[in-house]
Design a protein around this motif. Structure first.
Motif, PDB file in Angstrom:
ATOM      1  N   ARG A  10       0.839  -1.206   0.000  1.00  0.00           N
ATOM      2  CA  ARG A  10       0.000   0.000   0.000  1.00  0.00           C
ATOM      3  C   ARG A  10       0.873   1.254   0.000  1.00  0.00           C
ATOM      4  O   ARG A  10       0.603   2.202  -0.742  1.00  0.00           O
ATOM      5  N   ALA A  11       1.911   1.271   0.814  1.00  0.00           N
ATOM      6  CA  ALA A  11       2.812   2.432   0.882  1.00  0.00           C
ATOM      7  C   ALA A  11       3.535   2.628  -0.450  1.00  0.00           C
ATOM      8  O   ALA A  11       3.720   3.769  -0.900  1.00  0.00           O
ATOM      9  N   ARG A  12       3.938   1.537  -1.090  1.00  0.00           N
ATOM     10  CA  ARG A  12       4.613   1.627  -2.390  1.00  0.00           C
ATOM     11  C   ARG A  12       3.686   2.216  -3.448  1.00  0.00           C
ATOM     12  O   ARG A  12       4.085   3.071  -4.249  1.00  0.00           O
ATOM     13  N   ILE A  13       2.429   1.776  -3.441  1.00  0.00           N
ATOM     14  CA  ILE A  13       1.437   2.314  -4.388  1.00  0.00           C
ATOM     15  C   ILE A  13       1.221   3.799  -4.112  1.00  0.00           C
ATOM     16  O   ILE A  13       1.202   4.616  -5.039  1.00  0.00           O
ATOM     17  N   LEU A  14       1.065   4.157  -2.852  1.00  0.00           N
ATOM     18  CA  LEU A  14       0.854   5.556  -2.483  1.00  0.00           C
ATOM     19  C   LEU A  14       2.030   6.424  -2.920  1.00  0.00           C
ATOM     20  O   LEU A  14       1.842   7.486  -3.525  1.00  0.00           O
ATOM     21  N   ASP A  15       3.246   5.982  -2.648  1.00  0.00           N
ATOM     22  CA  ASP A  15       4.433   6.756  -3.041  1.00  0.00           C
ATOM     23  C   ASP A  15       4.517   6.918  -4.554  1.00  0.00           C
ATOM     24  O   ASP A  15       4.807   8.014  -5.052  1.00  0.00           O
ATOM     25  N   ALA A  16       4.272   5.837  -5.280  1.00  0.00           N
ATOM     26  CA  ALA A  16       4.328   5.906  -6.750  1.00  0.00           C
ATOM     27  C   ALA A  16       3.262   6.860  -7.273  1.00  0.00           C
ATOM     28  O   ALA A  16       3.529   7.675  -8.174  1.00  0.00           O
ATOM     29  N   ALA A  17       2.067   6.777  -6.715  1.00  0.00           N
ATOM     30  CA  ALA A  17       0.981   7.658  -7.151  1.00  0.00           C
ATOM     31  C   ALA A  17       1.323   9.117  -6.876  1.00  0.00           C
ATOM     32  O   ALA A  17       1.159   9.973  -7.758  1.00  0.00           O
ATOM     33  N   LEU A  18       1.807   9.403  -5.687  1.00  0.00           N
ATOM     34  CA  LEU A  18       2.156  10.785  -5.355  1.00  0.00           C
ATOM     35  C   LEU A  18       3.233  11.326  -6.283  1.00  0.00           C
ATOM     36  O   LEU A  18       3.141  12.461  -6.768  1.00  0.00           O
ATOM     37  N   ASP A  19       4.252  10.513  -6.537  1.00  0.00           N
ATOM     38  CA  ASP A  19       5.323  10.939  -7.449  1.00  0.00           C
ATOM     39  C   ASP A  19       4.770  11.264  -8.836  1.00  0.00           C
ATOM     40  O   ASP A  19       5.091  12.304  -9.416  1.00  0.00           O
ATOM     41  N   LEU A  20       3.943  10.374  -9.357  1.00  0.00           N
ATOM     42  CA  LEU A  20       3.373  10.589 -10.693  1.00  0.00           C
ATOM     43  C   LEU A  20       2.403  11.769 -10.715  1.00  0.00           C
ATOM     44  O   LEU A  20       2.428  12.576 -11.654  1.00  0.00           O
ATOM     45  N   PHE A  21       1.564  11.878  -9.707  1.00  0.00           N
ATOM     46  CA  PHE A  21       0.617  12.993  -9.659  1.00  0.00           C
ATOM     47  C   PHE A  21       1.357  14.326  -9.605  1.00  0.00           C
ATOM     48  O   PHE A  21       0.953  15.298 -10.245  1.00  0.00           O
ATOM     49  N   GLU A  22       2.435  14.375  -8.832  1.00  0.00           N
ATOM     50  CA  GLU A  22       3.206  15.624  -8.722  1.00  0.00           C
ATOM     51  C   GLU A  22       3.925  15.950 -10.033  1.00  0.00           C
ATOM     52  O   GLU A  22       4.020  17.109 -10.420  1.00  0.00           O
ATOM     53  N   ARG A  23       4.417  14.931 -10.705  1.00  0.00           N
ATOM     54  CA  ARG A  23       5.161  15.129 -11.962  1.00  0.00           C
ATOM     55  C   ARG A  23       4.243  15.405 -13.152  1.00  0.00           C
ATOM     56  O   ARG A  23       4.510  16.296 -13.950  1.00  0.00           O
ATOM     57  N   GLN A  24       3.192  14.608 -13.288  1.00  0.00           N
ATOM     58  CA  GLN A  24       2.343  14.651 -14.480  1.00  0.00           C
ATOM     59  C   GLN A  24       1.017  15.372 -14.264  1.00  0.00           C
ATOM     60  O   GLN A  24       0.345  15.699 -15.233  1.00  0.00           O
ATOM     61  N   GLY A  25       0.619  15.507 -13.005  1.00  0.00           N
ATOM     62  CA  GLY A  25      -0.704  16.015 -12.679  1.00  0.00           C
ATOM     63  C   GLY A  25      -1.642  14.852 -12.399  1.00  0.00           C
ATOM     64  O   GLY A  25      -1.496  13.764 -12.975  1.00  0.00           O
ATOM     65  N   TYR A  26      -2.589  15.095 -11.524  1.00  0.00           N
ATOM     66  CA  TYR A  26      -3.529  14.047 -11.139  1.00  0.00           C
ATOM     67  C   TYR A  26      -4.342  13.555 -12.334  1.00  0.00           C
ATOM     68  O   TYR A  26      -4.432  12.362 -12.595  1.00  0.00           O
ATOM     69  N   ASP A  27      -4.941  14.495 -13.059  1.00  0.00           N
ATOM     70  CA  ASP A  27      -5.837  14.119 -14.151  1.00  0.00           C
ATOM     71  C   ASP A  27      -5.115  13.389 -15.285  1.00  0.00           C
ATOM     72  O   ASP A  27      -5.713  12.562 -15.970  1.00  0.00           O
TER      73      ASP A  27
END
Length: 188
Positions: A10-27
């Protein structure tokens, strides 16, 4: 009870998501991209998070908050029990959780498409508080009003925190927001 492997995934998924959302944007980020970055399948992603927005707006704190509200003296009015319970629950957030929460909140604050998801998450927290107060003998409407008022103040603080200077803590803003609901002379 979640296993340590489940918590790590779960923590790995959360970290990956946050990194991608910050880099690419959530949408612009897809669940498949998050799953790939975390080294899991999309099915595993959905075992941990029901939706993409759940990565940002769900947290494990509802039982902790409800317990903290229930731990407040029963003679206090529901609003004050809820206010004090939320303040008490703040003390149980670790610096690591605080840093992750700040990243999540900053993304939510910048993404209008997530406001509905925030409302759903807040409703779940409100339900947990209401059920605890009702279990202690509070009228359901009074419990709902107390929870809604305190959570509205807390949500305003959370969204402000996402764009606040780095030296401003979540605890500072939530204390400030909840102080507006304190009876005269009550500790804040």
């Amino acid at each position: 009870m979640a296993t340590s492997r489940t918590l790590r995934t779960r923590a790995r998924i959360l970290d990956a998501a946050l990194d991608l959302f910050e880099r690419q944007g959530y949408d612009a980020t897809t669940v498949n991209q998050v799953a790939e970055a975390a080294g899991v399948t999309p099915m595993t992603f959905f075992r941990h998070f029901a939706t993409k927005d759940a990565v940002l707006v769900t947290d494990p704190y509802d039982p902790l908050i409800a317990e903290a509200v229930g731990d407040q003296p029963g003679h206090l009015p529901p609003l004050e029990r809820t206010r004090r319970g939320l303040l008490a629950a703040l003390g149980d957030i670790t610096p690591t959780e605080d840093a992750t929460a700040r990243r999540r909140v900053a993304l939510v604050a910048r993404s209008p498409s997530l406001r509905a998801a925030v409302a759903v998450g807040t409703e779940a927290t409100q339900d947990a508080i209401v059920e605890r107060l009702v279990a202690d003998g509070t009228d359901r409407l009074d419990a709902a009003i107390a929870a809604a008022a305190c959570l509205a103040a807390t949500t305003a603080a959370l969204l402000a925190w996402g764009t606040a200077p780095d030296d401003v803590t979540l605890a500072q803003l939530v204390r400030r927001a909840l102080a507006h609901l304190a009876p005269a002379g009550a500790p804040s």
